[in-house]
Design a protein around this motif. Structure first.
Motif, PDB file in Angstrom:
ATOM      1  N   TRP A  84       0.863  -1.176   0.000  1.00 47.02           N
ATOM      2  CA  TRP A  84       0.000   0.000   0.000  1.00 47.02           C
ATOM      3  C   TRP A  84       0.899   1.225   0.000  1.00 47.02           C
ATOM      4  CZ3 TRP A  84       0.060  -3.381   4.237  1.00 47.02           C
ATOM      5  CH2 TRP A  84       0.727  -2.919   5.355  1.00 47.02           C
ATOM      6  N   LYS A  85       0.325   2.340  -0.382  1.00 49.90           N
ATOM      7  CA  LYS A  85       1.080   3.593  -0.425  1.00 49.90           C
ATOM      8  C   LYS A  85       1.010   4.284   0.927  1.00 49.90           C
ATOM      9  CE  LYS A  85       0.541   4.267  -5.311  1.00 49.90           C
ATOM     10  NZ  LYS A  85       0.380   5.180  -6.403  1.00 49.90           N
ATOM     11  N   GLY A  86       2.097   4.901   1.297  1.00 50.86           N
ATOM     12  CA  GLY A  86       2.122   5.663   2.543  1.00 50.86           C
ATOM     13  C   GLY A  86       2.113   4.772   3.765  1.00 50.86           C
ATOM     14  N   SER A  87       1.557   5.299   4.833  1.00 50.64           N
ATOM     15  CA  SER A  87       1.508   4.538   6.079  1.00 50.64           C
ATOM     16  C   SER A  87       0.067   4.362   6.532  1.00 50.64           C
ATOM     17  CB  SER A  87       2.325   5.234   7.169  1.00 50.64           C
ATOM     18  OG  SER A  87       1.750   6.481   7.493  1.00 50.64           O
TER      19      SER A  87
ATOM     20  N   THR B  70       4.108   0.524   7.406  1.00 49.26           N
ATOM     21  CA  THR B  70       4.432   0.744   6.003  1.00 49.26           C
ATOM     22  C   THR B  70       4.739  -0.608   5.368  1.00 49.26           C
ATOM     23  OG1 THR B  70       6.768   1.129   6.530  1.00 49.26           O
ATOM     24  CG2 THR B  70       5.334   3.073   6.380  1.00 49.26           C
ATOM     25  N   ASN B  71       4.640  -0.660   4.027  1.00 55.83           N
ATOM     26  CA  ASN B  71       4.878  -1.911   3.318  1.00 55.83           C
ATOM     27  C   ASN B  71       5.726  -1.628   2.091  1.00 55.83           C
ATOM     28  OD1 ASN B  71       4.705  -4.176   1.590  1.00 55.83           O
ATOM     29  ND2 ASN B  71       2.735  -4.746   2.442  1.00 55.83           N
ATOM     30  N   ASN B  72       6.920  -2.212   2.087  1.00 59.27           N
ATOM     31  CA  ASN B  72       7.809  -2.117   0.924  1.00 59.27           C
ATOM     32  C   ASN B  72       8.265  -3.511   0.525  1.00 59.27           C
ATOM     33  OD1 ASN B  72       9.581  -2.812   2.913  1.00 59.27           O
ATOM     34  ND2 ASN B  72      11.018  -1.143   2.553  1.00 59.27           N
TER      35      ASN B  72
ATOM     36  N   LEU C 237       6.712  -2.988   7.964  1.00 59.71           N
ATOM     37  CA  LEU C 237       7.469  -2.414   9.067  1.00 59.71           C
ATOM     38  C   LEU C 237       6.486  -1.735  10.010  1.00 59.71           C
ATOM     39  CD1 LEU C 237      10.241  -1.951  10.303  1.00 59.71           C
ATOM     40  CD2 LEU C 237      10.397   0.158   8.978  1.00 59.71           C
ATOM     41  N   LEU C 238       6.445  -2.220  11.243  1.00 61.10           N
ATOM     42  CA  LEU C 238       5.589  -1.641  12.268  1.00 61.10           C
ATOM     43  C   LEU C 238       6.437  -0.765  13.180  1.00 61.10           C
ATOM     44  CD1 LEU C 238       3.495  -4.765  13.397  1.00 61.10           C
ATOM     45  CD2 LEU C 238       2.924  -3.081  11.636  1.00 61.10           C
ATOM     46  N   HIS C 239       6.110   0.503  13.256  1.00 59.32           N
ATOM     47  CA  HIS C 239       6.722   1.410  14.223  1.00 59.32           C
ATOM     48  C   HIS C 239       5.745   1.455  15.388  1.00 59.32           C
ATOM     49  CE1 HIS C 239       9.776   2.670  11.380  1.00 59.32           C
ATOM     50  NE2 HIS C 239       8.815   2.803  10.476  1.00 59.32           N
ATOM     51  N   ILE C 240       6.154   0.917  16.515  1.00 59.53           N
ATOM     52  CA  ILE C 240       5.266   0.747  17.663  1.00 59.53           C
ATOM     53  C   ILE C 240       5.679   1.698  18.771  1.00 59.53           C
ATOM     54  CG2 ILE C 240       4.424  -0.884  19.399  1.00 59.53           C
ATOM     55  CD1 ILE C 240       5.249  -3.107  17.340  1.00 59.53           C
TER      56      ILE C 240
ATOM     57  N   ASP D  92       7.137 -10.363   7.698  1.00 55.66           N
ATOM     58  CA  ASP D  92       6.931 -10.839   6.342  1.00 55.66           C
ATOM     59  C   ASP D  92       5.528 -10.428   5.926  1.00 55.66           C
ATOM     60  OD1 ASP D  92       7.291 -12.657   3.978  1.00 55.66           O
ATOM     61  OD2 ASP D  92       5.632 -13.692   4.986  1.00 55.66           O
ATOM     62  N   ALA D  93       5.398  -9.843   4.734  1.00 57.48           N
ATOM     63  CA  ALA D  93       4.105  -9.322   4.289  1.00 57.48           C
ATOM     64  C   ALA D  93       3.099 -10.426   3.975  1.00 57.48           C
ATOM     65  CB  ALA D  93       4.288  -8.431   3.060  1.00 57.48           C
ATOM     66  N   GLY D  94       3.552 -11.642   3.807  1.00 59.63           N
ATOM     67  CA  GLY D  94       2.647 -12.732   3.469  1.00 59.63           C
ATOM     68  C   GLY D  94       2.146 -13.480   4.681  1.00 59.63           C
TER      69      GLY D  94
END
Length: 139
Positions: A75-78, A93-95, A99-102, A120-122
């Protein structure tokens, strides 16, 4: 009166770095009341007790993870989640990896912790979303 539901904790992430949900409590009526949220990354560990707003009863947290799992290809952005009392904040965010900023903050603002967790995105994200939904299901 509050009751602790006997449910296994949910661990999102693998290895030493992870986010954990545990100690799901309800009011006597069965309405979800609180959960413990912990983050552990690179030797840092912090935990808070997060309270439900009694209207959505953690449905917003379930939806946040479900939507990320649905859009695992990216997805775009956060995407952002913030708890009722602002003691848990998650920016995702997803690249190719999520990545989770907690951010965790103590109830009286005595301390705050910011940590990053890569998923992992999957399968890892999908399983985490399913586990969170199962853990936070209403009794």
């Amino acid at each position: 009166m509050r009751m602790v539901l006997e449910r296994d904790p949910v661990v999102v992430g693998t290895g030493a770095d992870h986010l954990t949900l545990s100690n799901f409590t309800t009011l006597a009526s069965g309405t979800p009341y609180s959960i413990d949220v912990a983050v552990q990354v690179e030797g840092l560990s912090a935990r808070i007790t997060m309270f439900s707003n009694l209207a959505d009863t953690f449905d917003d947290l379930v939806q946040f993870f479900a939507e990320m799992a649905r859009d695992w290809r990216g997805w775009k952005g956060s995407r952002n989640y913030e708890s009722l009392e602002h003691d848990l904040k998650i920016q995702a965010t997803n690249n190719g990896h999520v990545l989770l900023h907690i951010g965790l903050r103590s109830w009286m603002n005595e301390w705050a912790v910011n940590a990053s967790l890569a998923l992992d995105a999957g399968e890892e994200l999908s399983q985490g979303a399913l586990d969170i939904a199962h853990f936070l299901r209403r009794p």
